[in-house]
Scaffold this motif. Structure first.
Motif, PDB file in Angstrom:
ATOM      1  N   CYS A  53       0.795  -1.222  -0.039  1.00 26.41           N
ATOM      2  CA  CYS A  53      -0.123  -0.128   0.026  1.00 26.41           C
ATOM      3  C   CYS A  53       0.794   1.425  -0.323  1.00 26.41           C
ATOM      4  O   CYS A  53       0.337   2.308  -0.271  1.00 26.41           O
ATOM      5  CB  CYS A  53      -1.065  -0.081   1.364  1.00 26.41           C
ATOM      6  SG  CYS A  53      -2.188  -1.068   0.855  1.00 26.41           S
ATOM      7  N   ARG A  54       2.129   1.310   0.633  1.00 26.78           N
ATOM      8  CA  ARG A  54       3.003   2.141   0.532  1.00 26.78           C
ATOM      9  C   ARG A  54       3.728   2.507  -1.099  1.00 26.78           C
ATOM     10  O   ARG A  54       3.826   3.158  -1.651  1.00 26.78           O
ATOM     11  CB  ARG A  54       4.012   2.193   1.529  1.00 26.78           C
ATOM     12  CG  ARG A  54       4.909   3.470   1.671  1.00 26.78           C
ATOM     13  CD  ARG A  54       6.136   3.204   2.308  1.00 26.78           C
ATOM     14  NE  ARG A  54       7.133   2.123   1.561  1.00 26.78           N
ATOM     15  CZ  ARG A  54       8.393   2.199   1.991  1.00 26.78           C
ATOM     16  NH1 ARG A  54       8.786   2.606   3.036  1.00 26.78           N
ATOM     17  NH2 ARG A  54       8.898   1.160   1.506  1.00 26.78           N
ATOM     18  N   ASP A  55       4.334   1.185  -1.394  1.00 26.30           N
ATOM     19  CA  ASP A  55       5.180   1.302  -2.641  1.00 26.30           C
ATOM     20  C   ASP A  55       4.457   1.238  -4.001  1.00 26.30           C
ATOM     21  O   ASP A  55       5.034   1.447  -4.835  1.00 26.30           O
ATOM     22  CB  ASP A  55       6.432   0.280  -2.321  1.00 26.30           C
ATOM     23  CG  ASP A  55       7.354   0.577  -1.345  1.00 26.30           C
ATOM     24  OD1 ASP A  55       7.402   1.633  -0.729  1.00 26.30           O
ATOM     25  OD2 ASP A  55       7.875  -0.487  -0.836  1.00 26.30           O
ATOM     26  N   PHE A  56       3.396   0.699  -3.953  1.00 23.23           N
ATOM     27  CA  PHE A  56       2.500   0.451  -5.103  1.00 23.23           C
ATOM     28  C   PHE A  56       1.341   0.878  -5.192  1.00 23.23           C
ATOM     29  O   PHE A  56       0.219   0.694  -5.577  1.00 23.23           O
ATOM     30  CB  PHE A  56       2.369  -1.218  -5.457  1.00 23.23           C
ATOM     31  CG  PHE A  56       3.969  -1.693  -5.544  1.00 23.23           C
ATOM     32  CD1 PHE A  56       4.569  -1.633  -6.851  1.00 23.23           C
ATOM     33  CD2 PHE A  56       4.390  -2.528  -4.503  1.00 23.23           C
ATOM     34  CE1 PHE A  56       5.742  -2.200  -6.992  1.00 23.23           C
ATOM     35  CE2 PHE A  56       5.565  -3.172  -4.909  1.00 23.23           C
ATOM     36  CZ  PHE A  56       6.340  -3.028  -6.124  1.00 23.23           C
ATOM     37  N   ALA A  57       1.060   2.013  -4.674  1.00 25.38           N
ATOM     38  CA  ALA A  57      -0.229   2.734  -4.337  1.00 25.38           C
ATOM     39  C   ALA A  57      -0.626   3.433  -5.504  1.00 25.38           C
ATOM     40  O   ALA A  57      -1.824   3.352  -5.843  1.00 25.38           O
ATOM     41  CB  ALA A  57      -0.312   3.845  -3.463  1.00 25.38           C
ATOM     42  N   PHE A  72     -10.114  -4.762  -2.620  1.00 25.19           N
ATOM     43  CA  PHE A  72      -8.868  -4.155  -3.323  1.00 25.19           C
ATOM     44  C   PHE A  72      -8.511  -4.833  -4.550  1.00 25.19           C
ATOM     45  O   PHE A  72      -8.825  -5.998  -4.653  1.00 25.19           O
ATOM     46  CB  PHE A  72      -7.802  -4.200  -2.182  1.00 25.19           C
ATOM     47  CG  PHE A  72      -7.174  -5.612  -1.906  1.00 25.19           C
ATOM     48  CD1 PHE A  72      -6.304  -6.089  -2.547  1.00 25.19           C
ATOM     49  CD2 PHE A  72      -7.828  -6.494  -0.731  1.00 25.19           C
ATOM     50  CE1 PHE A  72      -5.902  -7.597  -2.421  1.00 25.19           C
ATOM     51  CE2 PHE A  72      -7.485  -7.700  -0.568  1.00 25.19           C
ATOM     52  CZ  PHE A  72      -6.395  -8.443  -1.395  1.00 25.19           C
ATOM     53  N   VAL A  73      -7.731  -4.191  -5.364  1.00 26.60           N
ATOM     54  CA  VAL A  73      -6.735  -5.061  -6.244  1.00 26.60           C
ATOM     55  C   VAL A  73      -5.332  -4.520  -6.140  1.00 26.60           C
ATOM     56  O   VAL A  73      -5.244  -3.038  -6.264  1.00 26.60           O
ATOM     57  CB  VAL A  73      -7.619  -4.603  -7.911  1.00 26.60           C
ATOM     58  CG1 VAL A  73      -6.992  -4.976  -9.094  1.00 26.60           C
ATOM     59  CG2 VAL A  73      -9.179  -4.874  -7.907  1.00 26.60           C
ATOM     60  N   THR A  74      -4.490  -5.317  -6.243  1.00 27.30           N
ATOM     61  CA  THR A  74      -3.128  -4.947  -5.901  1.00 27.30           C
ATOM     62  C   THR A  74      -2.400  -5.075  -7.497  1.00 27.30           C
ATOM     63  O   THR A  74      -2.882  -6.223  -8.161  1.00 27.30           O
ATOM     64  CB  THR A  74      -2.352  -5.653  -5.135  1.00 27.30           C
ATOM     65  OG1 THR A  74      -2.462  -7.254  -5.245  1.00 27.30           O
ATOM     66  CG2 THR A  74      -2.807  -5.292  -3.797  1.00 27.30           C
ATOM     67  N   GLY A  75      -1.559  -4.490  -7.972  1.00 26.65           N
ATOM     68  CA  GLY A  75      -0.941  -4.389  -9.174  1.00 26.65           C
ATOM     69  C   GLY A  75       0.409  -3.725  -9.198  1.00 26.65           C
ATOM     70  O   GLY A  75       0.753  -3.047  -8.388  1.00 26.65           O
TER      71      GLY A  75
END
Length: 182
Positions: A53-57, A72-75
């Motif tokens: 959440c910090r580095d790939f916001a 959420f969707v992370t990518g």
């Protein structure tokens, strides 16, 4: 007459609208909780989700109603192919499922990441919900889908007697710029 009868009727409070936005570090614990509670994702440590959440916001979204994270969707952009957005995990809190939230988050994420014309993800062959989510995304965007095995089940199995489904790579694109909804 009682005083309570003179009071105006109570309003039934409406649920706050759902906003889809970049996460903050503070969202990392809720993202971890949703991943854990999904019972289908490979769950990483809380620390990993805080870092994510910090580095790939910029390449991740959360769906929020008020202060509550619903999904959420992370990518991330692939280092060798910066025009490709790799979607790592998608999850929706059990209380918010069945409302199309995963598709809305995926649309929002793709539309907010500039200069991307391909989307990739990996899906196990038995995950019908994810297959439907990504093939519907491709159809909405008018883009082809190519499916190949990326990692074999043997490579992913944690132990000698453990089984793991292979992870198939779904590569969507090129996605026409006219398909962006921003």
């Amino acid at each position: 007459m009682k005083v309570s009868e003179l009071s105006p009727p109570r309003r039934i409070s409406e649920a706050p609208p759902v906003r889809i936005e970049a996460p903050t570090v503070d969202d990392g614990v809720e993202v971890w909780r949703i991943a854990r509670d999904s019972k289908v994702l490979d769950v990483n440590s809380r620390y990993a989700y805080l870092l994510w959440c910090r580095d790939f916001a910029e390449t991740t979204v959360v769906a929020r109603a008020g202060r509550r994270v619903l999904g959420f969707v992370t990518g991330y952009r692939r280092p060798e192919e910066p025009n490709t957005l790799l979607v790592w995990q998608v999850a929706v809190d059990a209380a918010a499922r069945g409302q199309g939230l995963a598709g809305r988050m995926l649309n929002s994420l793709f539309d907010r990441v500039p200069e991307v014309d391909h989307l990739e993800t990996t899906i196990t062959p038995d995950n019908d919900a994810s297959i439907a989510l990504f093939t519907k995304f491709a159809k909405r965007r008018g883009a082809p889908v190519k499916v190949d095995e990326l990692f074999s089940g043997e490579l992913l199995a944690p132990g000698e007697h453990d089984d793991h489904e292979p992870e198939n790579k779904y590569r969507i694109g090129p996605i026409p710029d006219t398909a962006r909804q921003s």
